[in-house]
Design a protein around this motif. Sequence first.
Motif, PDB file in Angstrom:
ATOM      1  N   PHE A  38      49.450 -14.390  11.365  1.00 26.65           N
ATOM      2  CA  PHE A  38      49.057 -13.887  12.683  1.00 26.65           C
ATOM      3  C   PHE A  38      47.643 -13.311  12.648  1.00 26.65           C
ATOM      4  CE2 PHE A  38      48.695 -10.181  15.514  1.00 26.65           C
ATOM      5  CZ  PHE A  38      48.704 -10.842  16.736  1.00 26.65           C
ATOM      6  N   TRP A  39      47.348 -12.473  11.622  1.00 27.51           N
ATOM      7  CA  TRP A  39      45.990 -11.901  11.524  1.00 27.51           C
ATOM      8  C   TRP A  39      44.953 -13.013  11.435  1.00 27.51           C
ATOM      9  CZ3 TRP A  39      47.241  -7.663  13.268  1.00 27.51           C
ATOM     10  CH2 TRP A  39      48.121  -6.766  12.689  1.00 27.51           C
ATOM     11  N   ALA A  40      45.244 -14.042  10.631  1.00 29.72           N
ATOM     12  CA  ALA A  40      44.294 -15.157  10.482  1.00 29.72           C
ATOM     13  C   ALA A  40      44.063 -15.853  11.820  1.00 29.72           C
ATOM     14  CB  ALA A  40      44.810 -16.145   9.433  1.00 29.72           C
ATOM     15  N   TRP A  41      45.142 -16.111  12.524  1.00 34.11           N
ATOM     16  CA  TRP A  41      44.994 -16.765  13.829  1.00 34.11           C
ATOM     17  C   TRP A  41      44.240 -15.863  14.815  1.00 34.11           C
ATOM     18  CZ3 TRP A  41      46.851 -14.916  18.473  1.00 34.11           C
ATOM     19  CH2 TRP A  41      46.587 -15.731  19.566  1.00 34.11           C
ATOM     20  N   LEU A  42      44.707 -14.623  14.951  1.00 27.67           N
ATOM     21  CA  LEU A  42      44.123 -13.712  15.930  1.00 27.67           C
ATOM     22  C   LEU A  42      42.634 -13.490  15.701  1.00 27.67           C
ATOM     23  CD1 LEU A  42      44.490 -11.649  18.286  1.00 27.67           C
ATOM     24  CD2 LEU A  42      44.874  -9.920  16.513  1.00 27.67           C
ATOM     25  N   LEU A  43      42.285 -13.150  14.479  1.00 30.63           N
ATOM     26  CA  LEU A  43      40.910 -12.753  14.218  1.00 30.63           C
ATOM     27  C   LEU A  43      39.952 -13.925  14.105  1.00 30.63           C
ATOM     28  CD1 LEU A  43      41.682  -9.858  11.748  1.00 30.63           C
ATOM     29  CD2 LEU A  43      41.040  -9.680  14.155  1.00 30.63           C
ATOM     30  N   ALA A  65      41.483 -16.951  17.644  1.00 34.42           N
ATOM     31  CA  ALA A  65      41.511 -16.422  19.012  1.00 34.42           C
ATOM     32  C   ALA A  65      40.265 -15.594  19.326  1.00 34.42           C
ATOM     33  CB  ALA A  65      42.768 -15.585  19.237  1.00 34.42           C
ATOM     34  N   LEU A  66      39.893 -14.692  18.408  1.00 35.07           N
ATOM     35  CA  LEU A  66      38.744 -13.815  18.657  1.00 35.07           C
ATOM     36  C   LEU A  66      37.440 -14.347  18.070  1.00 35.07           C
ATOM     37  CD1 LEU A  66      40.466 -10.347  18.065  1.00 35.07           C
ATOM     38  CD2 LEU A  66      40.012 -11.521  20.244  1.00 35.07           C
ATOM     39  N   LYS A  67      37.525 -15.423  17.284  1.00 37.08           N
ATOM     40  CA  LYS A  67      36.337 -16.078  16.692  1.00 37.08           C
ATOM     41  C   LYS A  67      35.514 -15.136  15.825  1.00 37.08           C
ATOM     42  CE  LYS A  67      37.101 -19.903  19.012  1.00 37.08           C
ATOM     43  NZ  LYS A  67      38.054 -20.791  18.458  1.00 37.08           N
ATOM     44  N   TRP A 113      36.094 -12.816   6.953  1.00 36.99           N
ATOM     45  CA  TRP A 113      36.246 -11.576   6.176  1.00 36.99           C
ATOM     46  C   TRP A 113      36.987 -10.501   6.973  1.00 36.99           C
ATOM     47  CZ3 TRP A 113      34.519  -7.014   8.015  1.00 36.99           C
ATOM     48  CH2 TRP A 113      33.490  -7.022   8.943  1.00 36.99           C
ATOM     49  N   THR A 114      36.968 -10.590   8.299  1.00 40.56           N
ATOM     50  CA  THR A 114      37.613  -9.544   9.101  1.00 40.56           C
ATOM     51  C   THR A 114      39.134  -9.526   8.935  1.00 40.56           C
ATOM     52  OG1 THR A 114      37.739 -10.975  11.061  1.00 40.56           O
ATOM     53  CG2 THR A 114      35.790  -9.555  10.834  1.00 40.56           C
ATOM     54  N   LEU A 115      39.720 -10.638   8.555  1.00 40.51           N
ATOM     55  CA  LEU A 115      41.174 -10.658   8.417  1.00 40.51           C
ATOM     56  C   LEU A 115      41.652  -9.855   7.213  1.00 40.51           C
ATOM     57  CD1 LEU A 115      42.615 -12.965   6.251  1.00 40.51           C
ATOM     58  CD2 LEU A 115      41.195 -14.373   7.699  1.00 40.51           C
ATOM     59  N   TYR A 116      40.754  -9.532   6.292  1.00 41.23           N
ATOM     60  CA  TYR A 116      41.161  -8.750   5.126  1.00 41.23           C
ATOM     61  C   TYR A 116      41.438  -7.286   5.473  1.00 41.23           C
ATOM     62  CZ  TYR A 116      40.041 -12.915   2.604  1.00 41.23           C
ATOM     63  OH  TYR A 116      40.033 -14.214   2.185  1.00 41.23           O
ATOM     64  N   VAL A 117      40.910  -6.799   6.565  1.00 40.91           N
ATOM     65  CA  VAL A 117      41.169  -5.409   6.947  1.00 40.91           C
ATOM     66  C   VAL A 117      42.655  -5.192   7.243  1.00 40.91           C
ATOM     67  CG1 VAL A 117      40.630  -3.564   8.590  1.00 40.91           C
ATOM     68  CG2 VAL A 117      38.792  -5.030   7.708  1.00 40.91           C
ATOM     69  N   PRO A 118      43.267  -5.941   8.150  1.00 36.96           N
ATOM     70  CA  PRO A 118      44.707  -5.718   8.363  1.00 36.96           C
ATOM     71  C   PRO A 118      45.569  -6.207   7.200  1.00 36.96           C
ATOM     72  CG  PRO A 118      43.933  -7.504   9.752  1.00 36.96           C
ATOM     73  CD  PRO A 118      42.713  -6.883   9.126  1.00 36.96           C
ATOM     74  N   ILE A 119      45.094  -7.220   6.475  1.00 38.85           N
ATOM     75  CA  ILE A 119      45.855  -7.715   5.317  1.00 38.85           C
ATOM     76  C   ILE A 119      45.965  -6.632   4.256  1.00 38.85           C
ATOM     77  CG2 ILE A 119      45.625  -9.254   3.317  1.00 38.85           C
ATOM     78  CD1 ILE A 119      44.896 -11.478   5.345  1.00 38.85           C
ATOM     79  N   TRP A 120      44.930  -5.835   4.091  1.00 36.72           N
ATOM     80  CA  TRP A 120      44.942  -4.765   3.089  1.00 36.72           C
ATOM     81  C   TRP A 120      45.533  -3.465   3.632  1.00 36.72           C
ATOM     82  CZ3 TRP A 120      43.584  -4.248  -2.083  1.00 36.72           C
ATOM     83  CH2 TRP A 120      43.134  -5.407  -2.703  1.00 36.72           C
ATOM     84  N   CYS A 121      45.403  -3.223   4.924  1.00 39.47           N
ATOM     85  CA  CYS A 121      45.784  -1.905   5.462  1.00 39.47           C
ATOM     86  C   CYS A 121      47.097  -1.877   6.233  1.00 39.47           C
ATOM     87  CB  CYS A 121      44.669  -1.386   6.371  1.00 39.47           C
ATOM     88  SG  CYS A 121      43.108  -1.159   5.505  1.00 39.47           S
ATOM     89  N   VAL A 122      47.437  -2.933   6.926  1.00 38.53           N
ATOM     90  CA  VAL A 122      48.615  -2.914   7.794  1.00 38.53           C
ATOM     91  C   VAL A 122      49.819  -3.598   7.143  1.00 38.53           C
ATOM     92  CG1 VAL A 122      49.529  -3.577  10.048  1.00 38.53           C
ATOM     93  CG2 VAL A 122      47.132  -2.860   9.829  1.00 38.53           C
ATOM     94  N   THR A 123      49.635  -4.807   6.672  1.00 38.30           N
ATOM     95  CA  THR A 123      50.751  -5.580   6.129  1.00 38.30           C
ATOM     96  C   THR A 123      51.485  -4.853   4.999  1.00 38.30           C
ATOM     97  OG1 THR A 123      49.712  -7.648   6.809  1.00 38.30           O
ATOM     98  CG2 THR A 123      51.434  -7.795   5.130  1.00 38.30           C
TER      99      THR A 123
END
Length: 129
Positions: A91-96, A99-101, A105-115
Amino acid sequence: MARRRELFWQIVRYGVNGSIVTALYSLVLVSLDSWTHLPLQLCNFAGYIAALSLGYFLHSRVTFRNHGARDRSSQVRFVLASVPSLMLNAFWAWLLTEALKLPHWTLYVPIWCVTPAMIFALNRWWVFT
């Protein structure tokens, strides 16, 4: 008090081991994404498979070493509990990135902090019971 102390140290060990597992996941993902230009979701899945193997080893032997049983059912529960992390990271990969283009590298923020924070509870109270 002893149970709180045990939980505190499990969280600390989860943070350390989870960082190692997430680093492996990230290394596989970024390597495949950068060098092969495979679809990002395929890179995500490859990272998940690598992290799954190391994750069970570290979490069963270190993070939750004094908590619950280690048997075939805990292995199955671990795999099932890891599926939400695969879906969440997809989902993070798709969204960031789609969807948001935003840059990859931005997908690593939720991958490291939220998941990881979301998956701790599944491991603590369902997998290693």
